[in-house]
Design a protein around this motif. Structure first.
Motif, PDB file in Angstrom:
ATOM      1  N   HIS A 173     -12.673  -7.653   3.115  1.00  0.00           N
ATOM      2  CA  HIS A 173     -13.960  -7.106   3.527  1.00  0.00           C
ATOM      3  C   HIS A 173     -14.648  -8.020   4.540  1.00  0.00           C
ATOM      4  CE1 HIS A 173     -13.276  -4.544   0.103  1.00  0.00           C
ATOM      5  NE2 HIS A 173     -13.335  -5.572  -0.728  1.00  0.00           N
ATOM      6  N   HIS A 229     -11.302  -2.528  10.889  1.00  0.00           N
ATOM      7  CA  HIS A 229     -10.695  -3.125   9.694  1.00  0.00           C
ATOM      8  C   HIS A 229      -9.388  -3.823  10.046  1.00  0.00           C
ATOM      9  CE1 HIS A 229     -13.665  -0.983   7.353  1.00  0.00           C
ATOM     10  NE2 HIS A 229     -13.283   0.157   7.906  1.00  0.00           N
ATOM     11  N   TYR A 250       0.795  -1.226   0.000  1.00  0.00           N
ATOM     12  CA  TYR A 250       0.000   0.000   0.000  1.00  0.00           C
ATOM     13  C   TYR A 250       0.833   1.284   0.000  1.00  0.00           C
ATOM     14  CZ  TYR A 250      -3.808  -3.228   0.575  1.00  0.00           C
ATOM     15  OH  TYR A 250      -4.696  -4.256   0.370  1.00  0.00           O
ATOM     16  N   GLN A 267     -10.045  -2.472   4.393  1.00  0.00           N
ATOM     17  CA  GLN A 267     -11.004  -1.665   3.637  1.00  0.00           C
ATOM     18  C   GLN A 267     -11.105  -2.087   2.178  1.00  0.00           C
ATOM     19  OE1 GLN A 267      -9.306   2.216   4.369  1.00  0.00           O
ATOM     20  NE2 GLN A 267     -10.848   2.717   5.909  1.00  0.00           N
ATOM     21  N   ARG A 268      -9.966  -2.479   1.583  1.00  0.00           N
ATOM     22  CA  ARG A 268      -9.926  -2.667   0.138  1.00  0.00           C
ATOM     23  C   ARG A 268     -10.001  -4.127  -0.310  1.00  0.00           C
ATOM     24  NH1 ARG A 268      -5.048   1.675  -1.352  1.00  0.00           N
ATOM     25  NH2 ARG A 268      -5.892   3.412  -0.121  1.00  0.00           N
ATOM     26  N   ARG A 293      -5.922  -0.395   5.501  1.00  0.00           N
ATOM     27  CA  ARG A 293      -6.218  -0.314   4.073  1.00  0.00           C
ATOM     28  C   ARG A 293      -6.519  -1.687   3.491  1.00  0.00           C
ATOM     29  NH1 ARG A 293      -2.799   4.763   1.684  1.00  0.00           N
ATOM     30  NH2 ARG A 293      -2.805   5.991   3.604  1.00  0.00           N
ATOM     31  N   HIS A 294      -5.830  -2.702   3.990  1.00  0.00           N
ATOM     32  CA  HIS A 294      -6.106  -4.048   3.497  1.00  0.00           C
ATOM     33  C   HIS A 294      -7.522  -4.474   3.890  1.00  0.00           C
ATOM     34  CE1 HIS A 294      -4.896  -7.767   1.683  1.00  0.00           C
ATOM     35  NE2 HIS A 294      -5.284  -8.449   2.750  1.00  0.00           N
TER      36      HIS A 294
END
Length: 226
Positions: free
Chosen positions: A205, A152, A18, A201-202, A198-199
Motif C-alpha cells: 500500500h 499500483h 496471485y 492493491q493488497r 494486485r500486490h
C-alpha cells in the motif's frame, strides 16, 4: 543480478502468489476499449463500468456518440470524474480515429503492427498516453503484449528499485516494457501487469504496506521492520 533479471524473478513470484494466468476482464473491440479507458481516468472501476453501460444505452453506436451534442454525452457519463472533460475528449478521440482511418471507425488494423508502432499510432490521439495505449492493446480482444502500468504497479516497481524513484508513470512504463522478453505473448504480459497491480492493491500500500506478508520481501531494499 540486473534490474531486468530481478524484475522477471519478482514477476514470476507475484504471478504464482496471485494465481496466474488471469482471466481477462474484457473482450471488447479496441475502439470500445479506448472509450472505456478514457472514461476510467481517475475513476473507480465500478463507476467506470456503470458510466460505460449508460453511454451505450443512451447512444448505442460510437458514430452516434460522435454526432451527439456534447452535453448529452456528458449527462450519460455524469458518474465519472470530470465528465465535462471526458465527454468532448471521447468525441474528439473517436473523430480522430475515423478521420485517420478514412471514414472507418475501427482499430482492428493495429493487430498487424508491432506493439511500439501501435502505441505510437494511438498516442497521437489527444488524451491518450502510455497507460491508455497499452490498455487498448492489452485489454481489448487484440490481446497484444503491451504492458499496462498503473499507479499500483509503478509503486511496487519503484519500491523494489526496478525503476527510478522519481520516474513518471510514462517513463516507468517504458522501462518495464523493455524488461519484457520478446517471446512473451499478450496473456503473459497481461499476467505481469495483474501480478504487480494486485500486490500493490493488497499488500504494498501507499501508506503502511503489509511487509510482514510480502512474498517478495527479500528483494525489497526497504522492508518495514528491518
Amino acid at each position: 543480478m540486473t534490474d531486468a533479471e530481478r524484475a522477471l524473478l519478482i514477476d514470476e513470484l507475484l504471478c504464482k502468489e496471485y494465481g496466474a494466468p488471469f482471466i481477462p476482464f474484457s473482450y471488447r473491440d479496441p475502439v470500445s476499449e479506448l472509450v472505456g479507458s478514457l472514461l476510467s481516468h481517475r475513476t473507480k472501476n465500478a463507476v467506470t463500468r456503470s458510466a460505460y453501460q449508460r453511454l451505450q444505452e443512451e447512444l448505442p453506436t460510437w458514430e452516434e456518440v460522435i454526432d451527439a451534442p456534447t452535453d448529452r454525452v456528458e449527462r450519460a457519463i455524469a458518474a465519472v470524474t470530470y465528465p465535462e472533460v471526458k465527454a468532448p475528449r471521447i468525441q474528439a478521440a473517436l473523430r480522430n480515429v475515423r478521420e485517420r482511418r478514412e471514414g472507418v471507425l475501427s482499430l482492428d488494423f493495429l493487430a498487424d503492427l508491432s506493439v511500439r508502432e501501435a502505441r505510437d499510432w494511438l498516442e497521437v490521439i489527444p488524451g491518450v498516453g502510455a497507460k491508455t495505449s497499452a490498455a487498448v492493446l492489452s485489454f481489448s480482444r487484440l490481446r497484444m503484449p503491451a504492458l499496462v502500468v498503473d499507479i499500483h504497479h509503478q509503486r511496487v516497481a519503484q519500491r523494489l528499485e526496478i525503476v527510478p524513484p522519481k520516474a513518471s508513470l510514462e517513463k516507468s512504463a517504458t522501462i518495464l516494457q523493455d524488461y519484457i522478453p520478446p517471446e512473451w505473448d499478450g496473456q503473459r504480459v497481461y499476467d505481469s501487469h495483474q501480478g504487480f497491480m494486485r500486490h500493490g492493491q493488497r499488500v504494498c500500500h501507499w501508506r503502511s504496506p503489509d511487509c510482514h506478508r510480502c512474498v517478495i520481501r527479500e528483494y525489497c531494499p526497504y522492508p518495514a521492520g528491518d
